[in-house]
Design an enzyme around this catalytic site. Structure first.
Site, mmCIF file in Angstrom:
data_model
loop_
_atom_site.group_PDB
_atom_site.id
_atom_site.type_symbol
_atom_site.label_atom_id
_atom_site.label_comp_id
_atom_site.label_asym_id
_atom_site.label_seq_id
_atom_site.Cartn_x
_atom_site.Cartn_y
_atom_site.Cartn_z
ATOM 1 N N LYS A 59 43.924 -3.839 21.819
ATOM 2 C CA LYS A 59 43.975 -2.543 21.128
ATOM 3 C C LYS A 59 44.284 -2.692 19.646
ATOM 4 C CE LYS A 59 45.013 0.686 24.848
ATOM 5 N NZ LYS A 59 45.916 1.715 25.342
ATOM 6 N N LYS A 98 34.804 -3.408 30.618
ATOM 7 C CA LYS A 98 35.464 -2.367 31.408
ATOM 8 C C LYS A 98 34.964 -0.973 31.008
ATOM 9 C CE LYS A 98 39.721 -1.322 30.406
ATOM 10 N NZ LYS A 98 41.163 -1.316 30.154
ATOM 11 N N LYS A 117 37.642 4.869 28.088
ATOM 12 C CA LYS A 117 37.619 6.178 27.431
ATOM 13 C C LYS A 117 37.109 6.071 26.003
ATOM 14 C CE LYS A 117 41.670 8.067 29.842
ATOM 15 N NZ LYS A 117 43.140 8.136 29.789
HETATM 16 P P1 AMP Z 1 44.533 5.067 31.228
HETATM 17 O O1 AMP Z 1 43.349 5.896 30.989
HETATM 18 O O2 AMP Z 1 44.517 3.814 30.419
HETATM 19 O O3 AMP Z 1 45.817 5.811 31.153
HETATM 20 O O4 AMP Z 1 44.410 4.588 32.744
HETATM 21 C C1 AMP Z 1 44.813 5.367 33.847
HETATM 22 C C2 AMP Z 1 44.621 4.592 35.123
HETATM 23 O O5 AMP Z 1 43.232 4.320 35.331
HETATM 24 C C3 AMP Z 1 45.325 3.224 35.145
HETATM 25 O O6 AMP Z 1 45.871 3.004 36.440
HETATM 26 C C4 AMP Z 1 44.216 2.255 34.853
HETATM 27 O O7 AMP Z 1 44.456 0.979 35.404
HETATM 28 C C5 AMP Z 1 43.042 2.929 35.549
HETATM 29 N N1 AMP Z 1 41.765 2.532 34.924
HETATM 30 C C6 AMP Z 1 41.391 2.734 33.632
HETATM 31 N N2 AMP Z 1 40.152 2.243 33.407
HETATM 32 C C7 AMP Z 1 39.736 1.714 34.592
HETATM 33 C C8 AMP Z 1 38.539 1.072 35.023
HETATM 34 N N3 AMP Z 1 37.505 0.864 34.195
HETATM 35 N N4 AMP Z 1 38.458 0.668 36.318
HETATM 36 C C9 AMP Z 1 39.490 0.874 37.183
HETATM 37 N N5 AMP Z 1 40.635 1.467 36.838
HETATM 38 C C10 AMP Z 1 40.770 1.898 35.564
#
Ligand code: AMP
Ligand code: TRP
Length: 343
Positions: free
Chosen positions: A114, A206, A209
């Site tokens: 990041k 991956k 967002k």
């Molecule tokens: P975040 O948007 O970073 O707050 O992620 C929220 C949850 O979604 C966390 O448990 C992440 O590990 C999961 N997550 C985010 N991106 C992915 C992805 N591409 N595949 C699987 N899990 C994800």
């Protein structure tokens, strides 16, 4: 000491909630409601570790809350709230800042990704992000944490912090009647066919967002047309689908789409290949469109409706925050006694 099983997890309100968030995390949040007490947090304090627009942040907090409910989380039976309404998260994070070691944080790969090349210019908050995450979990003394694969290293750090706190203050913990250790070592729950959903444009990246291309991800807010277009345009390779798993080796895009189909249908990848193996991608994609639209369409519609109802969403978060605080406050009071603060 045996700890009562308690589930905690968080999602950042940073916009563009996508299929990876859904399959990697939220689907498991929903399942765990039947077997555990659960606390699900919209981690707005994590969302300000990088530049943000305040008006957008408040909309995103409501959108994640709406997504939780639209996906099937019951905010009456369990706890849904936003982090900044419970001050104990920040309070415990400070104590943990004095437990965690600089060397541990220097190993965090997510910070490196990041912060990018301009690390000197990253916020201290971004660097300290995993310590706040440990505080999120441990201020409730939660034992199980459902997350996607990318959070594994952060969960290991949370365990290290819990362990070091228990060791550093062992005498004081015992003297205050908390037995062997005050904090449990929280266990990550990273399971299923879609713990790491990849970009639809590049099977080695991956789904995220922040990807500039909206075609890289299926957003939970996408309508049926958008879902269909994105699946049809998803990158594939020229080979037909194999009938067995080893045939997916070195085929990241095919592996990803099969994993998505498996997770959405509640099947294993083997079962998906048994059904579609030998067939053309176009046929498989058509079935994937139908499945994705059937599963995600109603969620997106409900999410939009709920996020527009500010009075309802805000009352859910206020109520959840009060119930979360009731658990966090006595734990934080005990931490203060253990470290030797006078209160
Ligand atoms: P975040 O948007 O970073 O707050 O992620 C929220 C949850 O979604 C966390 O448990 C992440 O590990 C999961 N997550 C985010 N991106 C992915 C992805 N591409 N595949 C699987 N899990 C994800
Ligand atoms: N860091 C997590 C993510 O980016 C979000 C998060 C913050 C979290 N606090 C947490 C997840 C506590 C689980 C438990 O996905």
């Amino acid at each position: 000491m045996a700890f009562k099983e308690l589930v905690f997890s968080g999602v950042q309100p940073t916009g563009n909630l996508h299929l990876g968030n859904y399959l990697g995390a939220i689907v498991k949040f929903v399942e765990l409601q039947d077997s555990h007490d659960c606390i699900y947090c919209v981690v707005d304090m994590h969302a300000i570790t990088q530049a943000h627009d305040p008006n957008q942040l408040i909309a995103n907090i409501r959108e994640v809350t709406a997504a939780f409910i639209a996906c099937g989380i019951d905010p009456k039976k369990h706890i849904v709230f936003n982090q900044s309404q419970v001050a104990e998260h920040a309070e415990l994070a400070w104590v943990f800042n004095c437990v965690a070691r600089i060397g541990w944080l220097n190993r965090m790969t997510q910070f490196k990704e990041k912060a990018g090349k301009d690390r000197e210019n990253a916020s201290i908050g971004l660097y300290d992000y995993p310590v706040l995450m440990a505080a999120d979990i441990l201020v409730y003394r939660a034992t199980h944490v459902p997350v996607g694969e990318d959070q594994k290293q952060h969960l290991e750090l949370s365990r290290d912090i819990a362990q070091k706190f228990n060791n550093d203050f062992a005498e004081s913990i015992a003297a205050h009647g908390f037995g062997e250790g005050f904090f449990p070592l929280p266990e990550p729950l990273i399971q299923g066919p879609a713990t790491r959903v990849m970009s639809l444009r590049d099977g080695t990246k991956k789904m995220s967002k922040s990807d500039a291309s909206d075609y890289s991800r299926i957003n939970l807010s996408d309508d049926a047309d958008a879902i269909a277009q994105k699946v049809r345009k998803a990158k594939t390779d020229p080979e037909p689908l194999p009938s067995e798993l080893p045939g997916l080796d070195k085929r990241p895009e095919a592996t990803n789409l099969v994993g998505i189909y498996a997770a959405l249908s509640g099947a294993t990848k083997d079962q998906v290949l048994a059904e579609f193996g030998g067939g053309q991608f176009s046929q498989f994609k058509a079935s994937l469109v139908d499945l994705a639209v059937a599963k995600l369409g109603p969620i997106g519609a409900e999410m939009k409706k709920l996020s527009a109802d500010h009075a309802y969403i805000d009352s859910v978060l206020r109520d959840g925050s009060a119930r979360a605080r009731a658990i966090a406050a006595p734990n934080m009071k005990a931490v203060k006694e253990i470290v030797g603060f006078l209160s």
